[in-house]
Scaffold this motif. Sequence first.
Motif, short mmCIF file in Angstrom:
data_model
loop_
_atom_site.label_atom_id
_atom_site.label_comp_id
_atom_site.label_asym_id
_atom_site.label_seq_id
_atom_site.Cartn_x
_atom_site.Cartn_y
_atom_site.Cartn_z
N TYR A 139 68.46 77.84 78.27
CA TYR A 139 69.29 77.24 77.43
C TYR A 139 68.18 76.48 76.27
CZ TYR A 139 72.68 77.57 80.84
OH TYR A 139 73.69 78.24 81.94
N THR A 165 78.77 79.81 82.25
CA THR A 165 78.74 78.55 81.78
C THR A 165 79.37 77.46 82.87
OG1 THR A 165 79.01 79.36 79.63
CG2 THR A 165 79.32 77.19 79.54
N GLY A 190 74.86 73.66 83.64
CA GLY A 190 73.75 74.69 83.31
C GLY A 190 73.55 75.94 84.45
#
Length: 228
Positions: free
Chosen positions: A37, A68, A72
């Motif tokens: 991320y 998703t 996370g």
Amino acid sequence: MPLEPPDMYCAEQIFVPPTFPGILKQYTKAAIRTQPYDLLRWSAAYFRALANGERPLVKERLEYPQITTESGLSPGFLKVLIKQIGKEVSVKYCKLTEIWEGLCLDGEKLKEMLQLSGCQDENQVDWLVFIAVAAGHLNENLQQTMNMLCELLTEEPEGGCASIPMHVFRNLYQLLAEMDCPNIPGIGPRVPEDTKSAALTYLEEMASTHSGFILPRHTIHILCPPLY
């Protein structure tokens, strides 16, 4: 006064360290597989691990489509955690936090999972309990969670039957079944005693015919009572 001419270099003057292309290639492949991320934060953890002679935080393969979640966390990231820590009874809080942050996962969600796991202090975390709670955040019901735990905790090679000892399955199932988490579908509300007892009786019988091991296919057999 004339300006000094800029430095000019030719290919023969530029020295490329012999290990650089290989390091760059492996890093690129790792970044593509892992899809972090925060690429910069993950890259810092990646190269720090290499410099310390440790296993870097890299997924085994690309997850597609990318999963998703609020935390996370994904099955691929959970596998990275297990690969880093192993399947020990407990793990130091600081080590789990360091790896979690290296994967750029949400810190507040980690605290929630630790609290649900019964973590009383910041010294030790019951690792298998935490894995079970984390898996519950990734599934739609308790049965799927238990099957994922079989796949995560098995000693079988990938693509095998994903068997785990019945006592491990029983302990984790009873733990999750006792929780009352209707807002977490993979754990759900507390399971009634008669439902839990019927499921365990059947699965104990199945395990007795497989050297004390339970397989995911046992929980989805037409004769298996519902787990929740």
